[in-house]
Design a protein around this motif. Sequence first.
Motif, PDB file in Angstrom:
ATOM      1  N   VAL A 111       0.844  -1.205   0.000  1.00  0.00           N
ATOM      2  CA  VAL A 111       0.000   0.000   0.000  1.00  0.00           C
ATOM      3  C   VAL A 111       0.876   1.251   0.000  1.00  0.00           C
ATOM      4  CG1 VAL A 111      -1.763   1.304   1.247  1.00  0.00           C
ATOM      5  CG2 VAL A 111      -1.888  -1.197   1.154  1.00  0.00           C
ATOM      6  N   GLU A 112       1.860   1.288   0.885  1.00  0.00           N
ATOM      7  CA  GLU A 112       2.741   2.461   0.956  1.00  0.00           C
ATOM      8  C   GLU A 112       3.537   2.621  -0.336  1.00  0.00           C
ATOM      9  OE1 GLU A 112       3.141   5.032   3.035  1.00  0.00           O
ATOM     10  OE2 GLU A 112       1.354   4.256   4.034  1.00  0.00           O
ATOM     11  N   GLY A 113       3.906   1.500  -0.966  1.00  0.00           N
ATOM     12  CA  GLY A 113       4.620   1.578  -2.235  1.00  0.00           C
ATOM     13  C   GLY A 113       3.773   2.205  -3.321  1.00  0.00           C
ATOM     14  N   GLY A 114       2.510   1.767  -3.432  1.00  0.00           N
ATOM     15  CA  GLY A 114       1.598   2.351  -4.412  1.00  0.00           C
ATOM     16  C   GLY A 114       1.315   3.812  -4.138  1.00  0.00           C
ATOM     17  N   TYR A 115       1.232   4.132  -2.863  1.00  0.00           N
ATOM     18  CA  TYR A 115       0.990   5.519  -2.451  1.00  0.00           C
ATOM     19  C   TYR A 115       2.179   6.405  -2.840  1.00  0.00           C
ATOM     20  CZ  TYR A 115       0.157   9.440   0.799  1.00  0.00           C
ATOM     21  OH  TYR A 115      -0.044  10.680   1.356  1.00  0.00           O
ATOM     22  N   ALA A 116       3.403   5.935  -2.554  1.00  0.00           N
ATOM     23  CA  ALA A 116       4.603   6.725  -2.861  1.00  0.00           C
ATOM     24  C   ALA A 116       4.741   6.957  -4.363  1.00  0.00           C
ATOM     25  CB  ALA A 116       5.839   6.015  -2.317  1.00  0.00           C
ATOM     26  N   ALA A 117       4.479   5.921  -5.165  1.00  0.00           N
ATOM     27  CA  ALA A 117       4.586   6.058  -6.620  1.00  0.00           C
ATOM     28  C   ALA A 117       3.600   7.092  -7.145  1.00  0.00           C
ATOM     29  CB  ALA A 117       4.336   4.703  -7.280  1.00  0.00           C
ATOM     30  N   THR A 118       2.366   7.023  -6.669  1.00  0.00           N
ATOM     31  CA  THR A 118       1.331   7.950  -7.144  1.00  0.00           C
ATOM     32  C   THR A 118       1.595   9.359  -6.649  1.00  0.00           C
ATOM     33  OG1 THR A 118      -0.211   6.082  -7.024  1.00  0.00           O
ATOM     34  CG2 THR A 118      -1.168   8.259  -7.361  1.00  0.00           C
ATOM     35  N   ARG A 119       2.034   9.480  -5.403  1.00  0.00           N
ATOM     36  CA  ARG A 119       2.359  10.803  -4.857  1.00  0.00           C
ATOM     37  C   ARG A 119       3.472  11.469  -5.670  1.00  0.00           C
ATOM     38  NH1 ARG A 119      -0.078  14.264  -1.975  1.00  0.00           N
ATOM     39  NH2 ARG A 119       1.909  14.970  -1.087  1.00  0.00           N
ATOM     40  N   ARG A 120       4.412  10.681  -6.177  1.00  0.00           N
ATOM     41  CA  ARG A 120       5.503  11.268  -6.959  1.00  0.00           C
ATOM     42  C   ARG A 120       4.956  11.900  -8.233  1.00  0.00           C
ATOM     43  NH1 ARG A 120       8.157  14.179  -8.794  1.00  0.00           N
ATOM     44  NH2 ARG A 120      10.309  14.055  -9.574  1.00  0.00           N
ATOM     45  N   LEU A 121       4.001  11.226  -8.867  1.00  0.00           N
ATOM     46  CA  LEU A 121       3.390  11.776 -10.077  1.00  0.00           C
ATOM     47  C   LEU A 121       2.537  13.006  -9.749  1.00  0.00           C
ATOM     48  CD1 LEU A 121       2.455   8.370 -11.703  1.00  0.00           C
ATOM     49  CD2 LEU A 121       4.078  10.031 -12.643  1.00  0.00           C
ATOM     50  N   LEU A 122       1.824  12.955  -8.650  1.00  0.00           N
ATOM     51  CA  LEU A 122       1.024  14.113  -8.231  1.00  0.00           C
ATOM     52  C   LEU A 122       1.927  15.314  -7.932  1.00  0.00           C
ATOM     53  CD1 LEU A 122      -1.474  12.254  -5.880  1.00  0.00           C
ATOM     54  CD2 LEU A 122      -2.107  13.489  -7.964  1.00  0.00           C
ATOM     55  N   ALA A 123       3.051  15.059  -7.274  1.00  0.00           N
ATOM     56  CA  ALA A 123       3.973  16.145  -6.926  1.00  0.00           C
ATOM     57  C   ALA A 123       4.539  16.814  -8.168  1.00  0.00           C
ATOM     58  CB  ALA A 123       5.106  15.605  -6.061  1.00  0.00           C
ATOM     59  N   ALA A 124       4.604  16.063  -9.284  1.00  0.00           N
ATOM     60  CA  ALA A 124       5.105  16.632 -10.537  1.00  0.00           C
ATOM     61  C   ALA A 124       4.018  17.373 -11.306  1.00  0.00           C
ATOM     62  CB  ALA A 124       5.693  15.523 -11.407  1.00  0.00           C
ATOM     63  N   GLY A 125       2.817  17.441 -10.738  1.00  0.00           N
ATOM     64  CA  GLY A 125       1.748  18.211 -11.352  1.00  0.00           C
ATOM     65  C   GLY A 125       0.739  17.414 -12.152  1.00  0.00           C
ATOM     66  N   HIS A 126       0.880  16.089 -12.185  1.00  0.00           N
ATOM     67  CA  HIS A 126      -0.052  15.269 -12.974  1.00  0.00           C
ATOM     68  C   HIS A 126      -1.372  15.092 -12.228  1.00  0.00           C
ATOM     69  CE1 HIS A 126       3.007  14.273 -15.954  1.00  0.00           C
ATOM     70  NE2 HIS A 126       3.841  14.213 -14.934  1.00  0.00           N
ATOM     71  N   ARG A 127      -2.475  15.196 -12.964  1.00  0.00           N
ATOM     72  CA  ARG A 127      -3.798  15.036 -12.366  1.00  0.00           C
ATOM     73  C   ARG A 127      -4.590  13.905 -13.028  1.00  0.00           C
ATOM     74  NH1 ARG A 127      -1.446  16.912  -9.136  1.00  0.00           N
ATOM     75  NH2 ARG A 127      -1.829  18.711  -7.792  1.00  0.00           N
ATOM     76  N   ARG A 128      -4.163  13.462 -14.181  1.00  0.00           N
ATOM     77  CA  ARG A 128      -4.743  12.262 -14.788  1.00  0.00           C
ATOM     78  C   ARG A 128      -3.649  11.190 -14.795  1.00  0.00           C
ATOM     79  NH1 ARG A 128      -9.420  12.002 -16.814  1.00  0.00           N
ATOM     80  NH2 ARG A 128      -8.990  10.407 -18.385  1.00  0.00           N
ATOM     81  N   ILE A 129      -3.810  10.254 -13.875  1.00  0.00           N
ATOM     82  CA  ILE A 129      -2.776   9.239 -13.666  1.00  0.00           C
ATOM     83  C   ILE A 129      -3.374   7.861 -13.908  1.00  0.00           C
ATOM     84  CG2 ILE A 129      -1.195   8.208 -11.988  1.00  0.00           C
ATOM     85  CD1 ILE A 129      -1.136  10.961 -10.588  1.00  0.00           C
ATOM     86  N   GLY A 130      -2.806   7.151 -14.867  1.00  0.00           N
ATOM     87  CA  GLY A 130      -3.265   5.801 -15.171  1.00  0.00           C
ATOM     88  C   GLY A 130      -2.523   4.777 -14.335  1.00  0.00           C
ATOM     89  N   LEU A 131      -3.213   3.693 -14.006  1.00  0.00           N
ATOM     90  CA  LEU A 131      -2.604   2.588 -13.266  1.00  0.00           C
ATOM     91  C   LEU A 131      -2.557   1.346 -14.163  1.00  0.00           C
ATOM     92  CD1 LEU A 131      -1.528   1.120 -10.763  1.00  0.00           C
ATOM     93  CD2 LEU A 131      -3.907   0.803 -10.013  1.00  0.00           C
ATOM     94  N   VAL A 132      -1.345   0.906 -14.462  1.00  0.00           N
ATOM     95  CA  VAL A 132      -1.126  -0.343 -15.207  1.00  0.00           C
ATOM     96  C   VAL A 132      -0.803  -1.393 -14.157  1.00  0.00           C
ATOM     97  CG1 VAL A 132       0.278  -1.479 -16.964  1.00  0.00           C
ATOM     98  CG2 VAL A 132      -0.301   0.948 -17.208  1.00  0.00           C
ATOM     99  N   ASN A 133      -1.821  -2.153 -13.757  1.00  0.00           N
ATOM    100  CA  ASN A 133      -1.713  -2.970 -12.555  1.00  0.00           C
ATOM    101  C   ASN A 133      -1.591  -4.461 -12.877  1.00  0.00           C
ATOM    102  OD1 ASN A 133      -1.552  -3.410  -9.822  1.00  0.00           O
ATOM    103  ND2 ASN A 133      -3.723  -3.080  -9.398  1.00  0.00           N
ATOM    104  N   LEU A 134      -1.205  -5.216 -11.848  1.00  0.00           N
ATOM    105  CA  LEU A 134      -1.159  -6.672 -11.922  1.00  0.00           C
ATOM    106  C   LEU A 134      -2.573  -7.242 -11.928  1.00  0.00           C
ATOM    107  CD1 LEU A 134       1.632  -7.040  -9.251  1.00  0.00           C
ATOM    108  CD2 LEU A 134       1.909  -7.604 -11.667  1.00  0.00           C
ATOM    109  N   ALA A 135      -2.683  -8.539 -12.155  1.00  0.00           N
ATOM    110  CA  ALA A 135      -3.984  -9.195 -12.207  1.00  0.00           C
ATOM    111  C   ALA A 135      -4.709  -9.069 -10.874  1.00  0.00           C
ATOM    112  CB  ALA A 135      -3.813 -10.665 -12.571  1.00  0.00           C
ATOM    113  N   ALA A 136      -6.018  -8.991 -10.924  1.00  0.00           N
ATOM    114  CA  ALA A 136      -6.838  -8.847  -9.726  1.00  0.00           C
ATOM    115  C   ALA A 136      -6.671 -10.053  -8.811  1.00  0.00           C
ATOM    116  CB  ALA A 136      -8.305  -8.688 -10.120  1.00  0.00           C
TER     117      ALA A 136
END
Length: 326
Positions: A159-184
């Motif tokens: 959870v913290e890993g996913g949070y850190a990755a997304t926060r990095r993109l948000l900090a760079a100004g991105h507001r539309r962020i896609g998630l290319v995720n593993l299988a459910a």
Amino acid sequence: MDDLARHLGLSRATVSFALNGRTDVRISEATRARVVAAARELGYRPHAGAQSLAAQRTDLIGFVTDIPASPFGGGIIHGAQAAAWRRHKLLLIVSSEGDPEIEATGVEMLLDRRVEGLVYATQMHRVATLPAAVEAVPTVLVHCTSDRPGAVSVLPDEVEGGYAATRRLLAAGHRRIGLVNLAAGLPASTGRRSGYERALTEAGLELEPALVRQGDATATTGYDLAARLLDLADPPTGLFCATDRMAMGAYDAAKERGLRIPEDVAVVGFDNQEIVAAYLRPALTTVALPFAEMGVAAVEMLAATAAGERVLDRTLTGRLVERASV
């Protein structure tokens, strides 16, 4: 010892006391030094099996894994081996290659050698089916869990890993962020998505199901899923890929569409698989899972169990590795 005693004209007891560093008996330093020098000259080696029988301790730790040749296996093994060495323990490694029969036989062979505990490590964060024999000694699971009573695990904080990755993109100004995720259904998939969603919610952004795609952890799948996201009418400007291999595929999808990384689309990976992340162009910003730290923790948890302490599951946080893709 008998050979040394005859060679030196000393009693066997004196030789034993000198070699074992006994301080509760009176042996001159000159005699002690003479015994040690003769032992070195004659190639004396203590009998480890006999010593372990006498001490009721073998100083052996069994390590069973399906990942020795994977990019991640080395980290866990290195960490566990370093921690074992600091405690004057030897790690005996069994590679199961994912074969349950080899795994069960390997555990039995380790138990025959009277290992003091077992570390059981998996390549994928999953629920593992353990051989029944592991109940014979203290066992710590690495990168997996089990429903077997008493099994304790050391796990990465997905959870913290996913949070850190997304926060990095948000900090760079991105507001539309896609998630290319593993299988459910995989713990890694569920945890990384949970961190992604938490970061978006904290930023006041709505969750858009169309921006989340799932598949297996390959570059081909990463390419396919990223292509679908980048072909949307309103495509994301940032991509969080759940593995570095998926990110490698996303790079190809972006470049085929004439998109520059990171100017037009930013990419963050996960795993810090250095043979991928460090050599992509531009080099990939990614979340490093704490594989070596998990190996260290597993051995420490075994030592705590041996000391009679109550041991609970541990979760370790990875770190964001900054490169050039954001």
